[in-house]
Design a protein around this motif. Structure first.
Motif, PDB file in Angstrom:
ATOM      1  N   ASP A  53     -19.344  17.475-127.906  1.00  0.00           N
ATOM      2  CA  ASP A  53     -18.456  16.808-128.315  1.00  0.00           C
ATOM      3  C   ASP A  53     -16.866  17.972-128.553  1.00  0.00           C
ATOM      4  N   HIS A  54     -17.213  19.232-128.835  1.00  0.00           N
ATOM      5  CA  HIS A  54     -15.860  19.985-128.908  1.00  0.00           C
ATOM      6  C   HIS A  54     -16.592  21.216-127.146  1.00  0.00           C
ATOM      7  N   GLU A  55     -15.705  22.120-127.201  1.00  0.00           N
ATOM      8  CA  GLU A  55     -15.582  22.693-125.897  1.00  0.00           C
ATOM      9  C   GLU A  55     -16.059  24.608-126.673  1.00  0.00           C
ATOM     10  N   VAL A  56     -15.845  24.381-127.659  1.00  0.00           N
ATOM     11  CA  VAL A  56     -15.466  25.678-128.011  1.00  0.00           C
ATOM     12  C   VAL A  56     -16.340  25.584-129.820  1.00  0.00           C
ATOM     13  N   LEU A  57     -16.918  26.164-129.521  1.00  0.00           N
ATOM     14  CA  LEU A  57     -17.463  26.064-131.405  1.00  0.00           C
ATOM     15  C   LEU A  57     -17.400  27.619-132.601  1.00  0.00           C
ATOM     16  N   LEU A  58     -17.088  27.642-133.341  1.00  0.00           N
ATOM     17  CA  LEU A  58     -17.622  28.919-133.920  1.00  0.00           C
ATOM     18  C   LEU A  58     -17.637  28.168-135.486  1.00  0.00           C
ATOM     19  N   VAL A  59     -19.250  28.858-136.196  1.00  0.00           N
ATOM     20  CA  VAL A  59     -20.036  29.371-137.290  1.00  0.00           C
ATOM     21  C   VAL A  59     -19.558  29.982-138.314  1.00  0.00           C
ATOM     22  N   THR A  60     -19.077  29.467-139.510  1.00  0.00           N
ATOM     23  CA  THR A  60     -18.175  29.566-140.724  1.00  0.00           C
ATOM     24  C   THR A  60     -19.936  30.767-141.436  1.00  0.00           C
ATOM     25  N   ARG A  61     -19.283  31.669-141.969  1.00  0.00           N
ATOM     26  CA  ARG A  61     -19.857  32.690-142.791  1.00  0.00           C
ATOM     27  C   ARG A  61     -20.030  32.615-144.165  1.00  0.00           C
ATOM     28  N   LEU A  62     -19.565  31.281-144.674  1.00  0.00           N
ATOM     29  CA  LEU A  62     -19.387  30.645-146.349  1.00  0.00           C
ATOM     30  C   LEU A  62     -20.757  30.529-146.545  1.00  0.00           C
ATOM     31  N   ALA A  63     -20.527  30.926-147.964  1.00  0.00           N
ATOM     32  CA  ALA A  63     -22.179  30.693-148.802  1.00  0.00           C
ATOM     33  C   ALA A  63     -22.290  29.531-149.017  1.00  0.00           C
ATOM     34  N   SER A  64     -20.879  28.523-149.191  1.00  0.00           N
ATOM     35  CA  SER A  64     -21.601  27.367-149.596  1.00  0.00           C
ATOM     36  C   SER A  64     -20.823  25.737-149.098  1.00  0.00           C
ATOM     37  N   SER A  65     -21.533  24.959-148.575  1.00  0.00           N
ATOM     38  CA  SER A  65     -20.242  24.101-147.889  1.00  0.00           C
ATOM     39  C   SER A  65     -19.906  23.272-149.160  1.00  0.00           C
ATOM     40  N   THR A  66     -20.062  23.595-150.204  1.00  0.00           N
ATOM     41  CA  THR A  66     -19.154  22.058-151.529  1.00  0.00           C
ATOM     42  C   THR A  66     -18.597  23.306-152.032  1.00  0.00           C
ATOM     43  N   ARG A  67     -18.152  24.471-152.556  1.00  0.00           N
ATOM     44  CA  ARG A  67     -17.471  25.684-152.565  1.00  0.00           C
ATOM     45  C   ARG A  67     -16.569  26.177-152.003  1.00  0.00           C
TER      46      ARG A  67
END
Length: 232
Positions: A116-130
């Motif tokens: 669906d998108h051309e560029v993808l980044l991934v976070t290093r966040l500890a929690s998708s809720t916080r």
């Protein structure tokens, strides 16, 4: 699915393990391994993988790239050349996994996001809720994982790869300038998607800040299994 990684010769053992864990969940993956300081012949360096040297993607400028970039930035400096080479050969999309990654499950979210998108980044966040960065003394590694990212062929990717720096300043061995570049991408790149899923981009420091369970040797976060883990 096209996946690539970049290693030095002393890291080839890491790449072999990455390849083995990746093929456990994606047996038909097309894997390309770029060896920065490769010396021919490269046959059978990584089983069932295509192996390239730096000159295969950088030409005669490969030596200058290797000499001018600080050690912790060379992979990031070479990555756009590898992406461009693979897309130019006909790959629809390419996922980069750092050699220290271990694939613990199917990477469906990565492939769907690149559909669906051309560029993808991934976070290093500890929690998708916080939605809270929890790096402590390792905050210098940045908000986005430099070990899991992807591109799909298109104008946004072409523009991004053209603007990607080939040389990074020697600030803290390259860590600071690489972090600054990756952190700037959401403002610079068109058609960019940020995957905020704690199952991806996990590493010891982010996992240390939240509840983690292990059931039958499967590490879970928020009741769901971790899919990539960074041992680099």
């Amino acid at each position: 699915m096209n996946v690539c990684t970049i290693v030095s010769r002393r890291e080839l053992a890491r790449a072999r393990v990455l390849a083995a864990t990746l093929r456990t969940h994606h047996p038909d993956v097309e894997l390309t391994v770029l060896v920065l300081d490769a010396e021919p012949p490269l046959v059978d360096t990584i089983p069932q993988a295509r192996v390239l040297g730096l000159e295969d993607v950088a030409g005669q400028s490969g030596g200058l790239l290797a000499a001018a970039n600080p050690p912790d930035a060379l992979v990031t400096a070479v990555l756009p050349l590898l992406f461009g080479a693979l897309l130019g050969e006909g790959a629809e999309s390419v996922i980069y996994l750092g050699a220290g990654q271990r694939v613990l499950g199917p990477l469906h979210e990565l492939t769907r996001s690149l559909a669906d998108h051309e560029v993808l980044l991934v976070t290093r966040l500890a929690s998708s809720t916080r939605m809270r960065a929890t790096f402590g003394e390792h905050r210098a590694r940045g908000v986005f994982s430099r070990e899991v990212l992807g591109v799909r062929g298109g104008q946004a990717t072409t523009s991004l790869l053209s603007a990607w720096p080939r040389y990074f300043d020697d600030a803290d061995g390259g860590t600071v300038t690489v972090r600054a570049w990756l952190d700037s991408l959401p403002a610079l790149a068109q058609d960019l998607f940020v995957l905020r899923d704690p199952r991806y981009g996990a590493d010891p420091w982010t996992l240390a800040q939240q509840p983690v369970d292990a059931i039958e040797e499967i590490v879970t976060i928020e009741g769901r299994p971790v899919l990539t883990f960074d041992f680099s």
